[in-house]
Scaffold this motif. Structure first.
Motif, PDB file in Angstrom:
ATOM      1  N   LEU A   6       0.844  -1.199   0.000  1.00  0.00           N
ATOM      2  CA  LEU A   6       0.000   0.000   0.000  1.00  0.00           C
ATOM      3  C   LEU A   6       0.878   1.248   0.000  1.00  0.00           C
ATOM      4  N   TYR A   7       0.451   2.247  -0.758  1.00  0.00           N
ATOM      5  CA  TYR A   7       1.221   3.474  -0.908  1.00  0.00           C
ATOM      6  C   TYR A   7       0.374   4.688  -0.541  1.00  0.00           C
ATOM      7  N   GLY A   8       1.073   5.788  -0.217  1.00  0.00           N
ATOM      8  CA  GLY A   8       0.391   7.045   0.098  1.00  0.00           C
ATOM      9  C   GLY A   8      -0.568   6.901   1.266  1.00  0.00           C
ATOM     10  N   ARG A  12      -2.253   3.636   5.795  1.00  0.00           N
ATOM     11  CA  ARG A  12      -2.917   3.567   7.112  1.00  0.00           C
ATOM     12  C   ARG A  12      -3.612   2.224   7.333  1.00  0.00           C
ATOM     13  N   TYR A  13      -4.031   1.563   6.235  1.00  0.00           N
ATOM     14  CA  TYR A  13      -4.700   0.271   6.360  1.00  0.00           C
ATOM     15  C   TYR A  13      -3.747  -0.837   6.805  1.00  0.00           C
ATOM     16  N   ALA A  14      -2.447  -0.572   6.708  1.00  0.00           N
ATOM     17  CA  ALA A  14      -1.435  -1.512   7.198  1.00  0.00           C
ATOM     18  C   ALA A  14      -0.910  -1.059   8.559  1.00  0.00           C
ATOM     19  N   GLY A  15      -1.494   0.023   9.091  1.00  0.00           N
ATOM     20  CA  GLY A  15      -1.055   0.542  10.382  1.00  0.00           C
ATOM     21  C   GLY A  15       0.285   1.254  10.315  1.00  0.00           C
ATOM     22  N   LYS A  16       0.641   1.748   9.139  1.00  0.00           N
ATOM     23  CA  LYS A  16       1.932   2.413   8.951  1.00  0.00           C
ATOM     24  C   LYS A  16       1.723   3.893   8.681  1.00  0.00           C
ATOM     25  N   THR A  17       2.517   4.724   9.349  1.00  0.00           N
ATOM     26  CA  THR A  17       2.470   6.160   9.080  1.00  0.00           C
ATOM     27  C   THR A  17       3.831   6.685   8.637  1.00  0.00           C
ATOM     28  N   ASP A  18       4.879   5.964   8.953  1.00  0.00           N
ATOM     29  CA  ASP A  18       6.233   6.371   8.578  1.00  0.00           C
ATOM     30  C   ASP A  18       6.489   5.957   7.132  1.00  0.00           C
ATOM     31  N   PRO A  19       6.698   6.920   6.223  1.00  0.00           N
ATOM     32  CA  PRO A  19       6.888   6.568   4.815  1.00  0.00           C
ATOM     33  C   PRO A  19       8.166   5.778   4.543  1.00  0.00           C
ATOM     34  N   GLU A  21       8.885   3.074   6.145  1.00  0.00           N
ATOM     35  CA  GLU A  21       8.551   1.669   6.383  1.00  0.00           C
ATOM     36  C   GLU A  21       7.661   1.150   5.262  1.00  0.00           C
ATOM     37  N   GLU A  22       7.844  -0.116   4.925  1.00  0.00           N
ATOM     38  CA  GLU A  22       6.957  -0.721   3.947  1.00  0.00           C
ATOM     39  C   GLU A  22       5.598  -0.961   4.576  1.00  0.00           C
ATOM     40  N   ALA A  23       4.550  -0.757   3.799  1.00  0.00           N
ATOM     41  CA  ALA A  23       3.180  -0.992   4.259  1.00  0.00           C
ATOM     42  C   ALA A  23       2.638  -2.188   3.484  1.00  0.00           C
ATOM     43  N   ILE A  24       2.757  -3.361   4.090  1.00  0.00           N
ATOM     44  CA  ILE A  24       2.365  -4.595   3.424  1.00  0.00           C
ATOM     45  C   ILE A  24       1.304  -5.305   4.252  1.00  0.00           C
ATOM     46  N   VAL A  25       0.276  -5.768   3.568  1.00  0.00           N
ATOM     47  CA  VAL A  25      -0.788  -6.555   4.197  1.00  0.00           C
ATOM     48  C   VAL A  25      -0.815  -7.905   3.488  1.00  0.00           C
ATOM     49  N   TRP A  26      -0.962  -8.968   4.262  1.00  0.00           N
ATOM     50  CA  TRP A  26      -1.046 -10.319   3.707  1.00  0.00           C
ATOM     51  C   TRP A  26      -2.468 -10.816   3.850  1.00  0.00           C
ATOM     52  N   ILE A  27      -3.054 -11.274   2.749  1.00  0.00           N
ATOM     53  CA  ILE A  27      -4.424 -11.794   2.741  1.00  0.00           C
ATOM     54  C   ILE A  27      -4.364 -13.262   2.303  1.00  0.00           C
TER      55      ILE A  27
END
Length: 86
Positions: A6-8, A12-19, A21-27
């Motif tokens: 996830l970008y931009g 937030r859906y990955a619980g990340k706010t620090d750009p 850090e990678e924002a990755i969700v596994w489904i």
């Protein structure tokens, strides 16, 4: 498993706010899932919040309706980061 980057604003859906850090969700993969189904599972409205979607590194204009495969990797960009891609 489906790997969703996830970008931009969608980070937030990955619980990340620090750009930095990678924002990755596994489904978990299930037969019959589409890209839109995966996004909804994360809590993302695929029509209102998403501009561009890459599947395994390739841009796909019709990605929302595409069936997803086990081990696919999605790159998802929000509307405010829309880009022109040919």
């Amino acid at each position: 498993m489906i790997e969703v980057h996830l970008y931009g604003d969608l980070r937030r859906y990955a619980g990340k706010t620090d750009p930095r850090e990678e924002a990755i969700v596994w489904i978990p993969y299930r037969p019959g899932l589409t890209v839109a189904d995966v996004l909804r599972e994360i809590g993302i409205d695929p029509e209102r919040e998403v501009s561009n979607i890459f599947i395994n590194g390739h841009y796909d204009y019709h990605a929302r309706s595409r069936p997803i495969q086990d081990r696919d990797r999605l790159g998802v960009f929000p509307r405010n980061m829309a880009l022109l891609y040919c």
